[in-house]
Scaffold this active site. Structure first.
Site, PDB file in Angstrom:
ATOM      1  N   HIS A   1       0.824  -1.206   0.000  1.00 24.23           N
ATOM      2  CA  HIS A   1       0.000   0.000   0.000  1.00 24.23           C
ATOM      3  C   HIS A   1       0.861   1.260   0.000  1.00 24.23           C
ATOM      4  O   HIS A   1       0.598   2.220  -0.713  1.00 24.23           O
ATOM      5  CB  HIS A   1      -0.916   0.013   1.225  1.00 24.23           C
TER       6      HIS A   1
ATOM      7  N   ASP B   1      -5.860   5.861   1.165  1.00 25.39           N
ATOM      8  CA  ASP B   1      -6.103   4.442   0.982  1.00 25.39           C
ATOM      9  C   ASP B   1      -7.517   4.120   1.465  1.00 25.39           C
ATOM     10  O   ASP B   1      -7.958   4.626   2.509  1.00 25.39           O
ATOM     11  CB  ASP B   1      -5.074   3.644   1.794  1.00 25.39           C
TER      12      ASP B   1
ATOM     13  N   ALA C   1      14.308  -8.379  -3.448  1.00 26.70           N
ATOM     14  CA  ALA C   1      14.684  -8.682  -4.833  1.00 26.70           C
ATOM     15  C   ALA C   1      14.093  -7.641  -5.784  1.00 26.70           C
ATOM     16  O   ALA C   1      13.024  -7.112  -5.528  1.00 26.70           O
ATOM     17  CB  ALA C   1      14.170 -10.065  -5.198  1.00 26.70           C
TER      18      ALA C   1
ATOM     19  N   TRP D   1      -2.252  -7.795  -5.359  1.00 26.53           N
ATOM     20  CA  TRP D   1      -2.585  -7.076  -6.590  1.00 26.53           C
ATOM     21  C   TRP D   1      -1.357  -6.482  -7.273  1.00 26.53           C
ATOM     22  O   TRP D   1      -1.252  -6.485  -8.498  1.00 26.53           O
ATOM     23  CB  TRP D   1      -3.654  -6.016  -6.327  1.00 26.53           C
ATOM     24  N   ASN D   2      -0.412  -5.968  -6.476  1.00 22.72           N
ATOM     25  CA  ASN D   2       0.798  -5.429  -7.102  1.00 22.72           C
ATOM     26  C   ASN D   2       1.511  -6.494  -7.918  1.00 22.72           C
ATOM     27  O   ASN D   2       1.918  -6.258  -9.056  1.00 22.72           O
ATOM     28  CB  ASN D   2       1.776  -4.891  -6.049  1.00 22.72           C
ATOM     29  N   SER D   3       1.655  -7.667  -7.332  1.00 19.18           N
ATOM     30  CA  SER D   3       2.361  -8.734  -8.042  1.00 19.18           C
ATOM     31  C   SER D   3       1.606  -9.153  -9.298  1.00 19.18           C
ATOM     32  O   SER D   3       2.196  -9.358 -10.351  1.00 19.18           O
ATOM     33  CB  SER D   3       2.568  -9.940  -7.127  1.00 19.18           C
TER      34      SER D   3
ATOM     35  N   GLU E   1       2.072  -6.413 -11.903  1.00 21.38           N
ATOM     36  CA  GLU E   1       3.429  -6.356 -12.437  1.00 21.38           C
ATOM     37  C   GLU E   1       3.660  -7.514 -13.400  1.00 21.38           C
ATOM     38  O   GLU E   1       4.231  -7.352 -14.469  1.00 21.38           O
ATOM     39  CB  GLU E   1       4.446  -6.340 -11.290  1.00 21.38           C
TER      40      GLU E   1
ATOM     41  N   ASP F   1      -7.536 -10.140  -0.533  1.00 23.09           N
ATOM     42  CA  ASP F   1      -8.030 -10.074  -1.905  1.00 23.09           C
ATOM     43  C   ASP F   1      -7.383 -11.120  -2.806  1.00 23.09           C
ATOM     44  O   ASP F   1      -7.787 -11.306  -3.951  1.00 23.09           O
ATOM     45  CB  ASP F   1      -7.777  -8.681  -2.486  1.00 23.09           C
TER      46      ASP F   1
HETATM   47  C1  LIG Z   1       0.176   0.311  -9.341  1.00 19.35           C
HETATM   48  O1  LIG Z   1       0.513  -1.016  -9.439  1.00 19.35           O
HETATM   49  C2  LIG Z   1       1.776  -1.247  -9.938  1.00 19.35           C
HETATM   50  C3  LIG Z   1       1.876  -2.683 -10.227  1.00 19.35           C
HETATM   51  O2  LIG Z   1       1.615  -3.392  -9.117  1.00 19.35           O
HETATM   52  C4  LIG Z   1       2.765  -0.765  -8.930  1.00 19.35           C
HETATM   53  O3  LIG Z   1       4.078  -1.095  -9.281  1.00 19.35           O
HETATM   54  C5  LIG Z   1       2.592   0.702  -8.844  1.00 19.35           C
HETATM   55  O4  LIG Z   1       3.411   1.224  -7.865  1.00 19.35           O
HETATM   56  C6  LIG Z   1       1.168   1.073  -8.529  1.00 19.35           C
HETATM   57  N1  LIG Z   1       1.020   2.458  -8.767  1.00 19.35           N
HETATM   58  C7  LIG Z   1       0.138   3.225  -8.160  1.00 19.35           C
HETATM   59  C8  LIG Z   1       0.108   4.641  -8.480  1.00 19.35           C
HETATM   60  O5  LIG Z   1      -0.616   2.768  -7.383  1.00 19.35           O
END
Ligand SMILES: *[C@@H]1O[C@H](CO)[C@@H](O)[C@H](O)[C@H]1NC(C)=O
Ligand SMILES: *[C@@H]1O[C@H](CO)[C@@H](O)[C@H](O)[C@H]1NC(C)=O
Length: 468
Positions: free
Chosen positions: A27, A132, A343, A363-365, A368, A384
């Site tokens: 987050h 958030d 990493a 979600w980030n993973s 990406e 989630d």
């Molecule tokens: C959005 O998601 C990407 C991929 O997970 C992440 O790298 C990025 O920091 C996020 N960006 C924002 C603005 O939330």
């Protein structure tokens, strides 16, 4: 009059942006990335958090030059003391419950954040607050200030956001078409009671926001952004799908990580990257099964084996390293690498030799991996993630499931792991998924460059908040 110079005035920015992140790594990073992006439009950004989490966010930031960091105003607030226990792997509650004391303490940011907003609202024509979704109660006083607008930042997928809200309607307000998956695990099943209670309290403070920002691309899940909008039935609220906002600069502070040099020597699409993010704790037995599964599968791998973050990563006690089976390093040394520190995930996923990602489906993973065209072996743990896994495997069809979330309390055997790895890395089905992932990745990357769908929405958001 001679005083020409007196007329050359650079107009001060009239709009300021305040970010209020939730204090967990995924987050924090998202709102810090967004801060960078907004400063690149010339607007001042204030980042409001606890001193320790501001420090963590800066330290782990990846891919932006340090110059860019100096443009953000960090406000280091103090939290009341909270306990900072070590993670305790328990497959029956896979959620990082050890962070709950921190989450509770972070609600005390309400007062300093209100003060900050008050100060800024006197200086600027308009103050935009982006918070958030999990910290709505901290920003509730913003509604008293007439020149302040707030936007809810949704750090998870629109798919999950929609189905989560949808599951709360006993009578469905409209029909969704038959292509949608029938069985999406709801957050209620994937979160412990205490955190659900926390969430419910935060939700009570929503409602006065001017709009919603999603870190997703309409290319991936535009349908679900639209469905969620439809469900909220608030036509005056604006919805912007601005993701994925990854940095393009890719500056590397510490030189090349050793695993990238190793990747350079591997064949295209031959390596699976394994990481379960910063909140997953596995039992020793599970780590052993994973190690054996990897060995059996004969696949090349980079495995990030770290303990989950504690509430304050700077003050926690020394953590014992996870033990691998005896002689393991020696046996796999030509095929794999175990990484025990941070990493460079984006660079690993972007490397041509990386052909798969075994992931907890945070979600980030997911994003990406999708944006870099890498198919996923989905092993969701909590929150989630189980729902994201459905999106990845059933809707987008760019991944296989290692095991279904409903079996999360059971040990996943090396045999199961081996077969998921082979399906993804060495089967015709896996090849198809890789092809689809590549196409989707191309489309997502095209959406964030000039003229692309996500970039246009970001531009629209900036025009909207700076409107006269
Ligand atoms: C959005 O998601 C990407 C991929 O997970 C992440 O790298 C990025 O920091 C996020 N960006 C924002 C603005 O939330
Ligand atoms: C967090 O706050 C809730 C509600 O105020 C309380 O019931 C709970 O015990 C607290 N949990 C921790 C770990 O401090």
């Amino acid at each position: 009059m001679e005083g020409q110079n007196a007329c050359i005035q650079i107009a001060p920015p009239t709009v300021a942006v305040v970010m209020v992140p939730f204090p967990a790594q995924g987050h924090l990073n998202q709102l810090l990335q967004l801060s960078h992006l907004i400063t690149s439009y010339g607007l001042p950004v204030h980042f409001a958090g606890s001193s320790s989490h501001n420090r963590q966010a800066k330290l782990r930031l990846h891919g932006w030059g340090s110059q860019s960091l100096s443009k953000i105003h960090f406000h280091d607030f103090q939290l009341p003391p909270y306990t900072n226990p070590l993670p305790n792997p328990d497959p029956s509650i896979p959620f990082p419950t050890h962070l709950q004391p921190l989450f509770n303490a972070s609600l005390h940011l309400r007062q300093p954040v209100s003060q900050l907003l008050e100060q800024l609202s006197c200086k600027f024509r308009r103050v935009i607050m982006i918070h958030d979704a999990l910290l709505a109660s901290v920003v509730q006083d913003a509604k008293i200030l007439s020149n302040t607008e707030s936007y809810v930042f949704v750090p998870i997928s629109a798919f999950t956001t929609f189905f989560n809200a949808w599951s709360r309607f006993p009578e469905k307000p409209f029909l969704i078409d038959s292509e949608s998956p029938k069985c999406v695990p709801s957050m209620d099943e994937c979160l412990p009671f205490e955190f659900l209670h926390f969430l419910a309290n935060q939700k009570k403070c929503l409602g006065f926001e001017s709009g919603w920002l999603y870190n997703t691309s309409r290319v991936i899940e535009g349908r679900y952004v639209e469905l969620f909008e439809k469900l909220l039935i608030c036509p005056e609220k604006k919805h912007f799908a601005i993701g994925p906002v990854n940095s393009v600069e890719m500056e590397n502070k510490n030189g090349k990580h050793i695993c990238l040099e190793w990747l350079n020597k591997q064949q295209k699409d031959s390596v699976i990257y394994i990481s379960f993010g910063s909140t997953t704790s596995m039992t020793d037995d599970q780590i052993t099964e994973l190690a054996l599964g990897l060995e059996k599968s004969q696949q090349k791998f980079i495995w990030v084996l770290r303990k989950a973050d504690t509430g304050d990563v700077f003050t926690s006690a020394e953590v014992r390293k996870d033990q691998l089976p005896e002689g393991y390093d020696e046996r796999v040394k030509n095929r794999g690498m175990v990484v025990r520190d941070w990493a460079p995930q984006l660079e690993i996923l972007g490397h041509p030799a990386t052909g798969g990602f075994m992931s907890h489906c945070g979600w980030n993973s997911c994003m990406e991996s999708i944006s870099l065209g890498v198919p996923i072996a989905a092993w969701p743990m909590h929150s989630d993630q189980p729902s994201n896994a459905v999106l990845v495997t059933e809707v987008l069809k760019v991944g296989v499931l290692v095991r279904d979330w409903t079996q999360h309390a059971e040990l996943v055997s090396s045999k199961t792991i081996d077969s998921a790895l082979r399906r993804l890395m060495a089967s015709a089905e896996g090849k198809e998924m890789r092809k689809r992932a590549t196409e989707l990745g191309d489309a997502v990357r095209a959406s964030v460059v000039e003229g692309g769908a996500s970039r246009l929405e970001m531009d629209a958001f900036i025009s909207h908040i700076t409107r006269k």
